[in-house]
Scaffold this active site. Structure first.
Site, PDB file in Angstrom:
ATOM      1  CE1 TYR A 158      -3.927   2.189   0.425  1.00 44.13           C
ATOM      2  CE2 TYR A 158      -2.673   3.241   2.183  1.00 44.13           C
ATOM      3  CZ  TYR A 158      -3.754   3.238   1.317  1.00 44.13           C
ATOM      4  OH  TYR A 158      -4.658   4.279   1.333  1.00 44.13           O
TER       5      TYR A 158
HETATM    6  P1  NDP Z   1     -13.859   2.868   0.403  1.00 46.00           P
HETATM    7  O1  NDP Z   1     -13.559   1.414   0.453  1.00 46.00           O
HETATM    8  O2  NDP Z   1     -15.100   3.378   1.036  1.00 46.00           O
HETATM    9  O3  NDP Z   1     -13.887   3.361  -1.119  1.00 46.00           O
HETATM   10  C1  NDP Z   1     -13.101   2.807  -2.113  1.00 46.00           C
HETATM   11  C2  NDP Z   1     -13.797   3.044  -3.429  1.00 46.00           C
HETATM   12  O4  NDP Z   1     -12.982   2.547  -4.497  1.00 46.00           O
HETATM   13  C3  NDP Z   1     -15.127   2.328  -3.512  1.00 46.00           C
HETATM   14  O5  NDP Z   1     -16.063   3.154  -4.143  1.00 46.00           O
HETATM   15  C4  NDP Z   1     -14.826   1.107  -4.377  1.00 46.00           C
HETATM   16  O6  NDP Z   1     -16.000   0.774  -5.071  1.00 46.00           O
HETATM   17  C5  NDP Z   1     -13.768   1.685  -5.300  1.00 46.00           C
HETATM   18  N1  NDP Z   1     -12.911   0.677  -5.903  1.00 46.00           N
HETATM   19  C6  NDP Z   1     -12.119  -0.214  -5.278  1.00 46.00           C
HETATM   20  N2  NDP Z   1     -11.507  -0.981  -6.177  1.00 46.00           N
HETATM   21  C7  NDP Z   1     -11.919  -0.565  -7.407  1.00 46.00           C
HETATM   22  C8  NDP Z   1     -11.648  -0.962  -8.738  1.00 46.00           C
HETATM   23  N3  NDP Z   1     -10.823  -1.987  -9.019  1.00 46.00           N
HETATM   24  N4  NDP Z   1     -12.266  -0.302  -9.744  1.00 46.00           N
HETATM   25  C9  NDP Z   1     -13.117   0.709  -9.481  1.00 46.00           C
HETATM   26  N5  NDP Z   1     -13.414   1.134  -8.243  1.00 46.00           N
HETATM   27  C10 NDP Z   1     -12.823   0.491  -7.226  1.00 46.00           C
HETATM   28  O7  NDP Z   1     -12.580   3.581   0.989  1.00 46.00           O
HETATM   29  P2  NDP Z   1     -12.117   5.110   1.031  1.00 46.00           P
HETATM   30  O8  NDP Z   1     -13.195   6.016   0.631  1.00 46.00           O
HETATM   31  O9  NDP Z   1     -11.454   5.279   2.323  1.00 46.00           O
HETATM   32  O10 NDP Z   1     -10.980   5.089  -0.086  1.00 46.00           O
HETATM   33  C11 NDP Z   1     -10.948   5.967  -1.195  1.00 46.00           C
HETATM   34  C12 NDP Z   1      -9.500   6.283  -1.519  1.00 46.00           C
HETATM   35  O11 NDP Z   1      -8.942   7.011  -0.411  1.00 46.00           O
HETATM   36  C13 NDP Z   1      -8.594   5.071  -1.753  1.00 46.00           C
HETATM   37  O12 NDP Z   1      -7.742   5.326  -2.850  1.00 46.00           O
HETATM   38  C14 NDP Z   1      -7.802   5.013  -0.450  1.00 46.00           C
HETATM   39  O13 NDP Z   1      -6.537   4.409  -0.623  1.00 46.00           O
HETATM   40  C15 NDP Z   1      -7.673   6.490  -0.115  1.00 46.00           C
HETATM   41  N6  NDP Z   1      -7.333   6.773   1.274  1.00 46.00           N
HETATM   42  C16 NDP Z   1      -8.187   6.400   2.294  1.00 46.00           C
HETATM   43  C17 NDP Z   1      -7.856   6.659   3.604  1.00 46.00           C
HETATM   44  C18 NDP Z   1      -8.733   6.241   4.761  1.00 46.00           C
HETATM   45  O14 NDP Z   1      -8.284   6.304   5.920  1.00 46.00           O
HETATM   46  N7  NDP Z   1      -9.968   5.842   4.539  1.00 46.00           N
HETATM   47  C19 NDP Z   1      -6.607   7.365   3.954  1.00 46.00           C
HETATM   48  C20 NDP Z   1      -5.804   7.714   2.802  1.00 46.00           C
HETATM   49  C21 NDP Z   1      -6.173   7.442   1.527  1.00 46.00           C
HETATM   50  P3  NDP Z   1     -16.414  -0.685  -5.582  1.00 46.00           P
HETATM   51  O15 NDP Z   1     -16.053  -1.664  -4.505  1.00 46.00           O
HETATM   52  O16 NDP Z   1     -17.895  -0.531  -5.780  1.00 46.00           O
HETATM   53  O17 NDP Z   1     -15.683  -0.873  -6.861  1.00 46.00           O
END
Ligand code: NDP
Length: 254
Positions: A158
């Site tokens: 990650y």
């Molecule tokens: P969530 O799991 O709530 O959201 C992740 C989103 O990404 C979902 O909508 C999921 O939708 C989508 N996703 C995952 N894999 C795929 C794929 N292969 N293709 C298309 N969509 C995909 O987590 P967060 O909102 O926390 O995460 C959003 C971003 O923020 C990420 O990049 C994460 O690394 C980053 N982040 C989060 C932090 C935290 O503490 N939460 C801190 C720092 C960064 P679906 O499963 O429907 O495809």
């Protein structure tokens, strides 16, 4: 004509089905944008699209896996076909993964994280930039993490993936600056998305530990990350490109 920070801009949001991406869809809509939402979970996307349209916004949904180049292309194509252009994109889709020491981490975990977090951004950038160039520019925000700036324990793939997001952000910003395309990144600290709340529930004491490492003493709400992305996508910062904005309650400064 809509009003707001992003009035009438056509903006693609990846990973819009939950967490930061869903919050971004709401914030961008509130700020006047037409939003194109993509993720893999169709039911979530459709429900969010309906909610935004009920509130008077323009929104379209396209199901897709951003680690697949053709799916990223379809999302961009839909924006251009339905609205005639793509003004901005929030490349937010990403996955975390359980914490495991590097030498015990399975190869397929590394591959999956790299496929979604790095190849996914690569796929999106290529299609978005190709759509923006003929129109003379646009703005892109990639979602990295504080793990793109510093190491966090037992999460080597990650950490590597989020550092790579910053590398792609800088490379693209440098390459397309003269063509009017700005590319920046946000680096969120711990954010209370579903994935984090679930992780806190499964690991007692983790929320308190994370909060203790953050000068503001708490996790972010997804909307707080979305507000920063909205500003970076707006015309309020035209001279800003190739930057990484930590939205982290002071975590990396500590
Ligand atoms: P969530 O799991 O709530 O959201 C992740 C989103 O990404 C979902 O909508 C999921 O939708 C989508 N996703 C995952 N894999 C795929 C794929 N292969 N293709 C298309 N969509 C995909 O987590 P967060 O909102 O926390 O995460 C959003 C971003 O923020 C990420 O990049 C994460 O690394 C980053 N982040 C989060 C932090 C935290 O503490 N939460 C801190 C720092 C960064 P679906 O499963 O429907 O495809």
């Amino acid at each position: 004509m809509s009003r707001g920070l992003l009035a009438n801009k056509v903006i693609l949001v990846t990973g819009a089905s939950s967490g930061i991406g869903a919050a971004a869809a709401k914030v961008f809509s509130r700020e006047g944008a037409v939003v194109v939402l993509t993720a893999r979970r169709e039911d979530r996307l459709v429900a969010l699209g309906d909610e935004l349209r009920d509130a008077g916004a323009e929104a379209s949904c396209v199901v897709g896996d951003m680690s697949v180049a053709a799916d990223a292309g379809r999302a961009v194509d839909l924006a251009v076909a339905e609205y005639g252009r793509l003004d901005g994109a929030f490349n937010n889709a990403g996955i975390g993964g359980d914490r495991t020491p590097l030498h015990l981490m399975a190869d397929d975990v590394y591959d999956t994280i790299m496929d979604v977090n790095v190849r996914g951004i690569w796929n999106c950038l290529r299609h978005e930039i190709a759509a923006m160039l003929p129109r003379g520019g646009g703005a892109i925000v990639n979602n990295s993490s504080v793990a793109g700036l510093v190491a966090i324990p037992a999460a080597a793939p990650y950490v590597a993936s989020k550092h790579a997001v910053i590398g792609l952000t800088r490379a693209a910003a440098d390459e397309y600056a003269k063509q009017g395309i700005r590319v920046n990144a946000v680096a969120p600290g711990t954010t209370r998305s579903e994935i984090t709340v679930d992780w806190f529930a499964r690991n007692p004491g983790m929320e308190q530990l994370t909060n203790s490492l953050t000068p503001q003493g708490r996790a972010a709400e997804p909307q707080e990350i979305a507000e920063a992305a909205a500003w970076l996508l707006s015309d309020r910062c035209p001279f800003l490109t190739g930057t990484v904005l930590p939205v982290d309650g002071g975590f990396v400064n500590h």
